[in-house]
Enzyme design. Structure first.
Site, PDB file in Angstrom:
ATOM      1  N   SER A   7      -2.302   1.496  -8.389  1.00  0.00           N
ATOM      2  CA  SER A   7      -1.491   0.394  -7.861  1.00  0.00           C
ATOM      3  C   SER A   7      -1.417  -0.721  -8.898  1.00  0.00           C
ATOM      4  O   SER A   7      -2.437  -1.336  -9.244  1.00  0.00           O
ATOM      5  CB  SER A   7      -2.102  -0.153  -6.573  1.00  0.00           C
ATOM      6  OG  SER A   7      -1.499  -1.395  -6.270  1.00  0.00           O
ATOM      7  N   HIS A  32       1.741   3.498  -8.033  1.00  0.00           N
ATOM      8  CA  HIS A  32       1.977   2.892  -6.714  1.00  0.00           C
ATOM      9  C   HIS A  32       2.535   1.479  -6.913  1.00  0.00           C
ATOM     10  O   HIS A  32       1.942   0.660  -7.614  1.00  0.00           O
ATOM     11  CB  HIS A  32       0.651   2.877  -5.952  1.00  0.00           C
ATOM     12  CG  HIS A  32       0.734   2.407  -4.538  1.00  0.00           C
ATOM     13  ND1 HIS A  32       1.131   3.227  -3.501  1.00  0.00           N
ATOM     14  CD2 HIS A  32       0.474   1.200  -3.981  1.00  0.00           C
ATOM     15  CE1 HIS A  32       1.088   2.547  -2.361  1.00  0.00           C
ATOM     16  NE2 HIS A  32       0.706   1.300  -2.628  1.00  0.00           N
ATOM     17  N   ASP A  34       3.840  -1.875  -5.092  1.00  0.00           N
ATOM     18  CA  ASP A  34       3.715  -2.618  -3.829  1.00  0.00           C
ATOM     19  C   ASP A  34       4.770  -3.704  -3.716  1.00  0.00           C
ATOM     20  O   ASP A  34       4.790  -4.651  -4.503  1.00  0.00           O
ATOM     21  CB  ASP A  34       2.329  -3.258  -3.742  1.00  0.00           C
ATOM     22  CG  ASP A  34       1.244  -2.249  -3.433  1.00  0.00           C
ATOM     23  OD1 ASP A  34       1.370  -1.535  -2.432  1.00  0.00           O
ATOM     24  OD2 ASP A  34       0.276  -2.174  -4.220  1.00  0.00           O
ATOM     25  N   MET A  36       6.283  -6.690  -1.405  1.00  0.00           N
ATOM     26  CA  MET A  36       5.954  -7.607  -0.291  1.00  0.00           C
ATOM     27  C   MET A  36       7.001  -8.709  -0.225  1.00  0.00           C
ATOM     28  O   MET A  36       7.439  -9.224  -1.259  1.00  0.00           O
ATOM     29  CB  MET A  36       4.579  -8.236  -0.528  1.00  0.00           C
ATOM     30  CG  MET A  36       3.467  -7.227  -0.759  1.00  0.00           C
ATOM     31  SD  MET A  36       1.866  -8.035  -0.873  1.00  0.00           S
ATOM     32  CE  MET A  36       0.838  -6.647  -1.409  1.00  0.00           C
ATOM     33  N   HIS A  65       5.860   1.344  -2.025  1.00  0.00           N
ATOM     34  CA  HIS A  65       5.285   0.999  -0.716  1.00  0.00           C
ATOM     35  C   HIS A  65       5.951  -0.291  -0.245  1.00  0.00           C
ATOM     36  O   HIS A  65       5.651  -1.374  -0.742  1.00  0.00           O
ATOM     37  CB  HIS A  65       3.766   0.842  -0.892  1.00  0.00           C
ATOM     38  CG  HIS A  65       3.025   0.367   0.318  1.00  0.00           C
ATOM     39  ND1 HIS A  65       1.711  -0.052   0.270  1.00  0.00           N
ATOM     40  CD2 HIS A  65       3.409   0.239   1.620  1.00  0.00           C
ATOM     41  CE1 HIS A  65       1.322  -0.411   1.476  1.00  0.00           C
ATOM     42  NE2 HIS A  65       2.326  -0.258   2.306  1.00  0.00           N
ATOM     43  N   MET A  67       6.356  -3.168   2.008  1.00  0.00           N
ATOM     44  CA  MET A  67       5.743  -4.019   3.034  1.00  0.00           C
ATOM     45  C   MET A  67       6.728  -5.136   3.332  1.00  0.00           C
ATOM     46  O   MET A  67       6.503  -6.304   3.010  1.00  0.00           O
ATOM     47  CB  MET A  67       4.401  -4.558   2.515  1.00  0.00           C
ATOM     48  CG  MET A  67       3.326  -3.491   2.438  1.00  0.00           C
ATOM     49  SD  MET A  67       1.932  -3.952   1.402  1.00  0.00           S
ATOM     50  CE  MET A  67       2.558  -3.441  -0.201  1.00  0.00           C
ATOM     51  N   MET A 136      -3.335   2.726   5.915  1.00  0.00           N
ATOM     52  CA  MET A 136      -3.857   1.490   5.322  1.00  0.00           C
ATOM     53  C   MET A 136      -5.318   1.333   5.726  1.00  0.00           C
ATOM     54  O   MET A 136      -5.662   1.365   6.911  1.00  0.00           O
ATOM     55  CB  MET A 136      -3.074   0.260   5.824  1.00  0.00           C
ATOM     56  CG  MET A 136      -1.667   0.120   5.298  1.00  0.00           C
ATOM     57  SD  MET A 136      -1.477   0.155   3.509  1.00  0.00           S
ATOM     58  CE  MET A 136      -2.482  -1.224   2.963  1.00  0.00           C
ATOM     59  N   GLY A 141      -1.179  -6.811   2.153  1.00  0.00           N
ATOM     60  CA  GLY A 141      -0.802  -8.150   1.686  1.00  0.00           C
ATOM     61  C   GLY A 141      -1.491  -8.555   0.397  1.00  0.00           C
ATOM     62  O   GLY A 141      -0.932  -9.347  -0.366  1.00  0.00           O
ATOM     63  N   PHE A 142      -2.659  -8.007   0.134  1.00  0.00           N
ATOM     64  CA  PHE A 142      -3.418  -8.445  -1.040  1.00  0.00           C
ATOM     65  C   PHE A 142      -4.221  -7.279  -1.607  1.00  0.00           C
ATOM     66  O   PHE A 142      -4.619  -6.381  -0.856  1.00  0.00           O
ATOM     67  CB  PHE A 142      -4.384  -9.584  -0.665  1.00  0.00           C
ATOM     68  CG  PHE A 142      -3.676 -10.752  -0.045  1.00  0.00           C
ATOM     69  CD1 PHE A 142      -3.087 -11.725  -0.842  1.00  0.00           C
ATOM     70  CD2 PHE A 142      -3.544 -10.842   1.329  1.00  0.00           C
ATOM     71  CE1 PHE A 142      -2.392 -12.784  -0.273  1.00  0.00           C
ATOM     72  CE2 PHE A 142      -2.850 -11.898   1.910  1.00  0.00           C
ATOM     73  CZ  PHE A 142      -2.278 -12.874   1.104  1.00  0.00           C
ATOM     74  N   GLY A 143      -4.469  -7.342  -2.897  1.00  0.00           N
ATOM     75  CA  GLY A 143      -5.353  -6.373  -3.528  1.00  0.00           C
ATOM     76  C   GLY A 143      -6.800  -6.832  -3.371  1.00  0.00           C
ATOM     77  O   GLY A 143      -7.074  -7.939  -2.895  1.00  0.00           O
ATOM     78  N   ASP A 174      -4.775   3.701   1.270  1.00  0.00           N
ATOM     79  CA  ASP A 174      -4.492   2.519   0.449  1.00  0.00           C
ATOM     80  C   ASP A 174      -5.325   1.333   0.921  1.00  0.00           C
ATOM     81  O   ASP A 174      -5.182   0.896   2.062  1.00  0.00           O
ATOM     82  CB  ASP A 174      -2.990   2.191   0.582  1.00  0.00           C
ATOM     83  CG  ASP A 174      -2.525   1.060  -0.317  1.00  0.00           C
ATOM     84  OD1 ASP A 174      -3.331   0.550  -1.112  1.00  0.00           O
ATOM     85  OD2 ASP A 174      -1.339   0.705  -0.219  1.00  0.00           O
ATOM     86  N   GLY A 175      -6.156   0.834   0.015  1.00  0.00           N
ATOM     87  CA  GLY A 175      -6.906  -0.382   0.293  1.00  0.00           C
ATOM     88  C   GLY A 175      -8.407  -0.205   0.164  1.00  0.00           C
ATOM     89  O   GLY A 175      -9.008   0.555   0.919  1.00  0.00           O
ATOM     90  N   GLY A 196      -6.027  -0.061  -6.813  1.00  0.00           N
ATOM     91  CA  GLY A 196      -5.535  -1.155  -7.654  1.00  0.00           C
ATOM     92  C   GLY A 196      -6.672  -1.838  -8.381  1.00  0.00           C
ATOM     93  O   GLY A 196      -6.860  -1.671  -9.588  1.00  0.00           O
TER      94      GLY A 196
HETATM   95  C1  DX5 Z   1      -2.329  -3.926  -0.353  1.00  0.00           C
HETATM   96  C2  DX5 Z   1      -1.552  -2.952  -1.184  1.00  0.00           C
HETATM   97  C3  DX5 Z   1      -2.384  -2.062  -1.983  1.00  0.00           C
HETATM   98  C4  DX5 Z   1      -3.269  -2.717  -2.976  1.00  0.00           C
HETATM   99  C5  DX5 Z   1      -4.571  -1.999  -2.927  1.00  0.00           C
HETATM  100  O1  DX5 Z   1      -1.538  -4.521   0.598  1.00  0.00           O
HETATM  101  O2  DX5 Z   1      -0.708  -2.153  -0.383  1.00  0.00           O
HETATM  102  O3  DX5 Z   1      -1.647  -1.026  -2.603  1.00  0.00           O
HETATM  103  O4  DX5 Z   1      -2.797  -2.720  -4.288  1.00  0.00           O
HETATM  104  O5  DX5 Z   1      -5.409  -2.671  -3.733  1.00  0.00           O
HETATM  105  P1  DX5 Z   1      -6.956  -2.371  -3.874  1.00  0.00           P
HETATM  106  O6  DX5 Z   1      -7.083  -0.996  -4.416  1.00  0.00           O
HETATM  107  O7  DX5 Z   1      -7.357  -3.435  -4.824  1.00  0.00           O
HETATM  108  O8  DX5 Z   1      -7.570  -2.539  -2.514  1.00  0.00           O
HETATM  109 ZN    ZN Z   2       0.155  -0.308  -1.353  1.00  0.00          ZN
END
Ligand code: DX5
Ligand code: ZN
Length: 224
Positions: A7, A32, A34, A36, A65, A67, A136, A141-143, A174-175, A196
């Site tokens: 990601s 991947h 993302d 948003m 992806h 969102m 998920m 929303g956040f890494g 994912d996550g 990510g």
């Molecule tokens: C979060 C994203 C993810 C994110 C995962 O909303 O959809 O794809 O990049 O990040 P990590 O691997 O850091 O949890």
């Molecule tokens: Zn994602």
């Protein structure tokens, strides 16, 4: 087969080309991407122009992806920009069947995403359409968020249902996928692992990808 989907959310956005090359060199077989919109999730990231540039920097499949709300309005633009796979959230789609067919009409693989609070049952009527389910394991929303272990049972349920009914979809997670959680997700049945922070957060992305993929592959061998 286990695949690592790197990601780019945690990569240096000024050097995305180098980031995807490093992840690919470390064994990531999917990128991947993302998206948003600041409405469906409380964050804003990147859109079709960035995807179009990234498309020229990698030959790996790009897993988009979404969102976002009203994904039907944007699916054609992401497909045209070079997405290979497009996933939409069950929670964002009023007419999920129509939206998934729209993705497929653009010759992209179609995925459906379920948030941590959404049950597997909510997507049971589209198992015959989709190419993959994305579970998920954090709230989107956040890494770099903490993995939510109570999502594991949904990966197990999806693997079981697929085996019983003969569906073909793949299971993506994912996550919070990192060295301390990868064994659990693989044992639960996840096959495409989005990561990510574990790839781009610290240190060398190539090495990070290699180590994570090795741990995932070892866990998959134990599963059999
Ligand atoms: C979060 C994203 C993810 C994110 C995962 O909303 O959809 O794809 O990049 O990040 P990590 O691997 O850091 O949890
Ligand atoms: Zn994602």
């Amino acid at each position: 087969m286990i695949e690592l989907a790197a990601s780019i959310l945690s990569a240096d956005f000024a050097r995305l080309g180098a980031a995807v090359r490093a992840a690919g060199a470390g064994g990531a077989s999917v990128i991947h991407f993302d998206v948003m919109d600041g409405h469906f999730v409380p964050n804003i990231t990147i859109g079709p122009p960035v995807l179009k540039s990234l498309r020229k920097a990698t030959e790996l499949p790009i897993d988009c992806h979404l969102m976002i709300e009203n994904p039907d309005d944007y699916i054609p633009a992401f497909a045209d920009a070079g997405a290979d796979w497009i996933s939409v959230h069950q929670e964002a789609c009023r007419h999920l069947n129509r939206t998934l067919h729209l993705i497929k009409s653009h010759d992209c693989r179609a995925g459906v995403v379920i948030n941590p609070a959404t049950p597997v049952d909510a997507i049971s009527e589209v198992f015959d359409i989709i190419d993959y389910v994305l579970v998920m394991s954090v709230n989107p929303g956040f890494g770099a968020q903490k993995f939510i272990p109570s999502t594991l049972h949904k990966m197990r349920a999806l693997a079981r249902i697929r085996g019983e009914r003969g569906w073909q979809f793949r299971i993506e997670v994912d996550g919070g996928v990192a060295l301390d959680t990868v064994e659990d997700v693989v044992r639960a049945g996840a096959e495409i692992l989005v990561a990510g922070n574990a790839v781009f957060g610290n240190g060398d992305p190539k090495k990070n990808a290699e180590v994570l993929l090795k741990a995932a592959t070892e866990a998959a061998l134990q599963r059999v």
